[in-house]
Design a protein around this motif. Structure first.
Motif, PDB file in Angstrom:
ATOM      1  N   LYS A  82      20.711  58.443  64.897  1.00 25.01           N
ATOM      2  CA  LYS A  82      21.167  57.178  65.485  1.00 25.01           C
ATOM      3  C   LYS A  82      19.999  56.412  66.110  1.00 25.01           C
ATOM      4  O   LYS A  82      19.977  55.179  66.101  1.00 25.01           O
ATOM      5  N   LYS A  83      19.039  57.146  66.640  1.00 28.30           N
ATOM      6  CA  LYS A  83      17.869  56.503  67.229  1.00 28.30           C
ATOM      7  C   LYS A  83      17.085  55.735  66.169  1.00 28.30           C
ATOM      8  O   LYS A  83      16.680  54.586  66.372  1.00 28.30           O
ATOM      9  N   MET A  84      16.900  56.358  65.019  1.00 28.99           N
ATOM     10  CA  MET A  84      16.190  55.688  63.935  1.00 28.99           C
ATOM     11  C   MET A  84      17.005  54.519  63.406  1.00 28.99           C
ATOM     12  O   MET A  84      16.447  53.461  63.060  1.00 28.99           O
ATOM     13  N   GLU A  85      18.309  54.674  63.340  1.00 27.61           N
ATOM     14  CA  GLU A  85      19.149  53.556  62.901  1.00 27.61           C
ATOM     15  C   GLU A  85      18.960  52.348  63.825  1.00 27.61           C
ATOM     16  O   GLU A  85      18.764  51.215  63.369  1.00 27.61           O
ATOM     17  N   PHE A  86      18.965  52.586  65.131  1.00 26.83           N
ATOM     18  CA  PHE A  86      18.837  51.488  66.094  1.00 26.83           C
ATOM     19  C   PHE A  86      17.486  50.803  65.966  1.00 26.83           C
ATOM     20  O   PHE A  86      17.396  49.579  65.804  1.00 26.83           O
TER      21      PHE A  86
END
Length: 245
Positions: free
Chosen positions: A106-110
């Motif tokens: 999710k961090k990379m998605e953001f």
């Protein structure tokens, strides 16, 4: 401000533990509607265009120049079309047009969606290896791929290429990635820089990809498959070019 942030405002570096790429051939007429007017397909034998699935296991991905401990480890999946672009000074560039991107974080998605136009989504992707076998699985994305990296690989059955030497031209990495603004005609160009890029052909024992199950992409022929391991890689800051119609 947000638009500027999405244009790769700084260089990014990472270490690729592995990059597994499966390239599929489709008739030109199938892929042409998927790319913006600024780009043209990279065509083989006047009939084939190519779409690739790249599954990359990265380590210490971070802004270039930051210490490695500040980076993060991610799995990244990209679905890309092989294209060409003629820039404003007439130079022809070979590269990739991103259709979709996925990650296990999710961090990379953001942050990926904050600083790029690549439309990241988070999925349940995993990469496992035992002996010479590498398996990629994702239930949500419909990915189930197993390759043998140890055996002497033959080209996939039905590949349009005559041999691996011919296929090597489409074994990447294509140095440029393009994002296009169809209203302004601007093209954002991101250049990747790598060392010791030596793709090793692999035997594909099983391949399922939900992305290719759309009616338009069904019938794609597996054209080649290769893996790269243990290389440093970085992406330069994005550059904007005004397309000359």
């Amino acid at each position: 401000m947000l638009a500027f942030l999405k244009n790769h405002p700084f260089a990014v570096e990472a270490f690729f533990e592995s990059s597994l790429v499966l390239t599929y051939a489709l008739p030109v007429s199938v892929l042409e509607p998927l790319i913006p007017p600024q780009l043209e397909l990279d065509i083989f034998q006047d009939q084939w265009a190519f779409i690739a699935i790249a599954i990359v296991k990265t380590r210490n991905l971070r802004p270039k120049g930051f210490p490695a401990f500040m980076g993060n480890d991610f799995v990244l999946t990209g679905y890309r079309v092989f294209v060409r672009y003629t820039n404003s000074v007439g130079k022809r560039l070979r590269g990739l047009y991103i259709l979709k991107s996925e990650t296990d974080s999710k961090k990379m998605e953001f942050f990926g969606n904050l600083f790029t136009h690549y439309s990241y989504t988070t999925t349940d992707i995993s990469i496992t290896g035992e002996d010479d076998m590498v398996t990629v699985r994702s239930v949500a994305s419909g990915l189930n791929i197993t390759v043998d990296t140890g055996a002497e690989a033959a080209l996939p059955a039905g590949s349009p290429f005559a041999d691996w030497k011919e296929a090597r031209r489409f074994a990447g990495p294509l140095p440029f990635t393009f994002t296009c603004n169809e209203h302004s005609g601007e093209v954002l160009i991101i250049e990747g820089v790598r060392e010791n890029w030596m793709p090793v052909p692999v035997s594909v024992l099983h391949s399922e990809a939900g992305f290719l199950n759309t009616p338009a992409l069904q019938g794609a022929l597996l054209a080649n498959a290769f893996i790269i391991r243990q290389i440093p890689y970085y992406w330069k800051k994005g550059k904007m070019d005004l397309w000359k119609r």
